[in-house]
Each structure stands twice: as C-alpha cells, then as structure tokens.
Design a protein around this motif. Structure first.
Motif, short mmCIF file in Angstrom:
data_model
loop_
_atom_site.label_atom_id
_atom_site.label_comp_id
_atom_site.label_asym_id
_atom_site.label_seq_id
_atom_site.Cartn_x
_atom_site.Cartn_y
_atom_site.Cartn_z
N ARG A 1 0.84 -1.18 0.00
CA ARG A 1 0.00 0.00 0.00
C ARG A 1 0.88 1.25 0.00
N ILE A 2 0.26 2.37 -0.20
CA ILE A 2 1.00 3.62 -0.13
C ILE A 2 0.79 4.20 1.27
N PHE A 3 1.88 4.55 1.92
CA PHE A 3 1.79 5.34 3.15
C PHE A 3 2.22 6.75 2.78
N ALA A 4 1.28 7.69 2.82
CA ALA A 4 1.59 9.05 2.37
C ALA A 4 1.60 10.01 3.55
N PRO A 5 2.64 10.85 3.65
CA PRO A 5 2.63 11.84 4.73
C PRO A 5 1.44 12.77 4.54
N LYS A 6 0.75 13.09 5.62
CA LYS A 6 -0.41 14.00 5.49
C LYS A 6 0.06 15.35 4.96
N LEU A 7 1.14 15.88 5.52
CA LEU A 7 1.72 17.11 4.99
C LEU A 7 3.06 16.75 4.36
N GLY B 1 4.28 -10.39 -7.33
CA GLY B 1 2.83 -10.40 -7.04
C GLY B 1 2.45 -9.21 -6.16
N ILE B 2 1.50 -8.43 -6.62
CA ILE B 2 1.05 -7.27 -5.84
C ILE B 2 -0.44 -7.40 -5.54
N ASN B 3 -0.78 -7.36 -4.26
CA ASN B 3 -2.19 -7.18 -3.87
C ASN B 3 -2.30 -5.71 -3.51
N TYR B 4 -3.06 -4.96 -4.27
CA TYR B 4 -3.14 -3.52 -3.99
C TYR B 4 -4.58 -3.10 -3.75
N TYR B 5 -4.79 -2.35 -2.69
CA TYR B 5 -6.14 -1.87 -2.37
C TYR B 5 -6.23 -0.37 -2.09
N SER B 6 -5.22 0.20 -1.38
CA SER B 6 -5.50 1.54 -0.86
C SER B 6 -4.24 2.29 -0.44
N ARG B 7 -4.48 3.51 -0.01
CA ARG B 7 -3.43 4.38 0.52
C ARG B 7 -3.80 4.78 1.95
N SER B 8 -2.79 4.89 2.79
CA SER B 8 -3.01 5.39 4.15
C SER B 8 -2.36 6.75 4.27
N THR B 9 -2.98 7.61 5.05
CA THR B 9 -2.39 8.92 5.32
C THR B 9 -1.75 8.87 6.69
#
Ligand code: IFM
Length: 438
Positions: A216-222, A272-280
């Motif tokens: 998944r993507i872990f994205a910095p909020k800022l 193999g990638i299981n992809y669903y979402s991003r987290s902030t």
C-alpha cells in the motif's frame, strides 16, 4: 472518450479457499468465528459453498471470460492431522484443476492464505520450532500430487497482513499484540517462502513461484512535515518493504536477521502485488483522510497507488513480470465497482509497465474474515442464504473487457459514465481518522 485497449495484460479473478469453500474444516479461523470474533457473527462454515458448487462456479468463470483463476488450497482439509494427508481432499482439488483446464482457464494456486490447520496453530503456528519443516512437508505433498496440473504457485498470501492483524493488532487469530512477535512472524514467513520456492523448483523445474504481497501507499499527510514524512517511510519499511525484500532477494535487513543457510539470490519468478489503498500518515498510526473517495469499508480509492508501487518494483527488478494478484473494492450495491475497474485498468494500460496479469478480487461475494459477509467484493453476487449466484453489472462489464481486450466506448457509456465514488464508508461507521491497515 472513454474507451481504451488493454495491451499485454491478461485478466483473471482471485479467491481464497476459506473465503468461499464453506464447511467445517478444523482451522484457526473456524475457531475464531465460533468464539464470536466476527463483526456480523458469521463464519466460514457457510461462505459460498464453493466446495459443493465447483462445476457451477467454473461455468460462471466461463461467463466472465477470464483466462486465469487464482485459487487457494485449504491446508487443514489436505492435512487434517500432522503428517496425515487426505486423499479425498487432494482428489477434490485435482478434479477442480482438471475442470479448469477443460474450460481453458490457467490456475495460479496459493498454498497459504491466512488460515492454519488447528493442530499447526496450537503448536505455535509459524512461531513453532518445526514450522518451516511442517510447511515444506505440506508443500511437497501438494506439489507432488497437483504439480502436473499447476505451473504457477503463490507460497504465501500477504504475510504482512497475517503478521500485523494476528500478532500486532490482535484482531485476527491468535489475537496477540506484540511487536517483537510480529517481527518474528515476518522473519519465519520469509524463510518459509524461500525454502518453499526452492523446493517447488526442485520438484517442478518449470514452475513459476511468487508471493502475493499486500502493498500500500503510506503518504505523509503534509508533504514537508518532518514527522509525517519520517513516519510514512518507517511504516513503509516495517510494514512491507523489509519482509518483501527478504522474500524476494534472500537479504534480511533490520529488524529481520539473516538466517543461517539462506543466501542472497532471486526467489521469485513474478512480482505479485495485492493492492487496495493508501493510508495517510502523521505518526506511526495510519489513517484515512477526510472528504476523500472511499469504498464501503472506508478504504481510500486511489488507483494511482498501484502504478506507483508497480513502477518502483519494476525499477528494482526490470526483467520480471508483474502480476496484480489482487485488486478490487468493497461495494455492496455495485454502485461504483465498474468505475473502479475502469480507472484501475486504464492506468495499467497507459503505464507501459510489464503488468502481465490482473486478477480481480474477487470472483464472487465471499466471507471477508473478521468483517464477515457484509463486505461485498464480488463480480458475482451471492445470496448467502440460498446460495443463488447472480452476475452483477460489474461482472458483465469485466466480461466485456476480457472479450474485447479493453473497454469500448459503448461499454464505457453503459457501465462506467454514470458511476461515482462515495465519500463515506457504508459499513461499520467509525470516527474519521481511525487506523485501518487492511
Ligand atoms: O479478502 C481479502 C483477501 O483475503 C486478502 N486480500 C485482501 C482481500 C480484501 O480484504
């Protein structure tokens, strides 16, 4: 203009044994459900009764027009007691694989998908001293019995989800909450994969073997906030990259430890990638931003994330095919699934990446672990009470993509144009900002 051509990417659908088969297997998840840990009180005993409906379900796969089917094996059915294998269960899977072959559908078979035989779980699961040998014994038997019908294998599904949900958050069996133990589980599962990879290749030199990694993507909020940026990097490393690197390359980096006898090498034939979402992220607790597009479970819909992850993997391993081993969304009313599929496949088609397979999660509404029956991810609707199957509009849309090699203008108009994503989760509402990781 909504149409596009899907070059060089073949379509499939994915399932897992425990989530569809039904019946009374003696597993840790059956016990977990009996103990009342499932949100809606359901259990894997009902699921979609696939065990008794294989022929009907393969006909439905035919209607979807897919060339590939990712399916799981229920270890507890195959090896109900330690070292005792059930010929009838193995024969059942042989029959299923033969029917798939007759339908022109290529299987990708998962050996471990979250669920353990009770005897294995009660012996400590992957933390037991004999876990690796035990898993290899099961693998050897399965590959010897089914290997003539299967060329592609996934050793383990989402080791990081298995580890964190069961051993860090305590929400899944065995309900432990301990970081050190979680890291130990990551460590052992990486070793298990490498050993199983080597074993499968020894038994079937032409096999293709990989892991279905939950990425998944872990994205910095800022974007420029030092704590947010640092937390996003640390979570990415701890949650996914460290174990993924170990499994792929045999290089175990902190907090994992290089095991004796495992040499750096190449332990994958596809990524193999299981992809669903991003987290902030603002700290080590992840969350979902407010006022964004989400599915029924509140997971952010962020199709670009799959491409970002695939590109990063491709840059690191340029010569390796990528299989999207899972991608899909919880949408109980089928209100936006076609748009989701469209957005995701369009980005794949434009990416120029060697994404050779896309397995949609999932074929038919199923039993979604701790969430139970409420989260509907299927292209086919299942009435759990009557077991009646009904193709959804999104299933028809998907079948059209498989048949046409892409999305036609007509299909876009019919299935996609009118669909919009929701901005509020519809199942189990909770406070905005609550951590999700899953
Ligand atoms: O249903 C699960 C599957 O078992 C593993 N990957 C994520 C899916 C949706 O939550």
């Amino acid at each position: 203009m909504g149409g596009f051509h899907l070059k060089d990417c073949e379509l499939g659908v994915a399932t897992a044994a425990t989530q569809i088969e039904g019946g009374h297997a003696r597993t840790n998840w059956h016990r977990w459900a009996e103990q009342g840990h499932i949100d809606d009180g359901s259990s894997p005993v009902r699921a979609t009764d696939h065990w008794n409906r294989v022929a009907q379900d393969i006909e439905l796969l035919g209607e979807l027009g897919v060339r590939h089917y990712r399916m799981g094996l229920e270890w507890a059915r195959i090896e109900p007691e330690p070292g005792v294998f059930d010929p009838a269960a193995l024969q059942h899977y042989r029959d299923e694989l033969e029917q798939l072959a007759a339908a022109g559908i290529t299987p990708l078979v998962t050996l471990h998908h979250f669920n353990n035989p009770l005897w294995f779980e009660d012996d400590g699961g992957f933390l037991s001293a004999s876990a690796i040998d035990t898993f290899l014994r099961y693998t050897e038997r399965v590959v010897n019995e089914l290997g003539d019908l299967v060329e592609e294998w996934i050793t383990i599904n989402e080791p990081n989800i298995y580890g964190t949900h069961g051993y860090l958050f305590g929400e899944w069996p065995p309900g432990i909450k301990d970081l050190k133990t979680t890291i130990r589980v990551f460590q052992v599962m990486a070793e298990v994969h490498i050993r199983a990879y080597e074993l499968i290749h020894r038994l079937r030199p032409g096999a293709r073997v990989g892991v279905a990694q939950h990425l998944r993507i872990f994205a910095p909020k800022l974007r420029f906030h030092p704590r947010h940026v640092f937390s996003a990097k640390l979570l990415t490393w701890l949650f996914q990259t460290c174990s993924q690197w170990a499994m792929n390359s045999g290089r175990f980096r902190y907090p994992l430890v290089q095991p004796r006898g495992i040499r750096p090498g190449r332990y994958y034939d596809f990524l193999g990638i299981n992809y669903y979402s991003r987290s902030t992220v603002t700290s080590l607790q992840d969350s979902v931003d407010e006022h964004i597009e989400v599915n029924d479970l509140g997971w952010e819909i962020y199709p670009e994330g799959l491409i970002r992850i695939a590109r990063e993997l491709h840059d690191r391993h340029p010569d390796v095919p990528i299989y999207v081993t899972e991608n899909g969304t919880a949408d109980a009313t089928d209100a936006f699934r076609s748009r989701f599929i469209y957005d995701q496949l369009k980005l794949i088609s434009e990416s120029g990446l060697p994404i050779q397979r896309y397995y949609h999660w999932t074929f038919i509404d199923n039993w979604e672990w701790a969430v139970g029956e409420a989260a509907r991810f299927g292209l086919v609707h299942c009435d759990f009470g009557t077991q009646e199957r009904t193709m959804k509009d999104s299933g028809r849309f998907f079948a059209g993509i498989a048949a046409d090699g892409g999305v036609t203008e007509e299909a876009y108009e019919r299935y996609v144009r009118g669909q919009v994503y929701a901005r509020e989760r519809s199942i189990f509402p909770t406070a905005p900002g609550e951590g999700l990781w899953g």
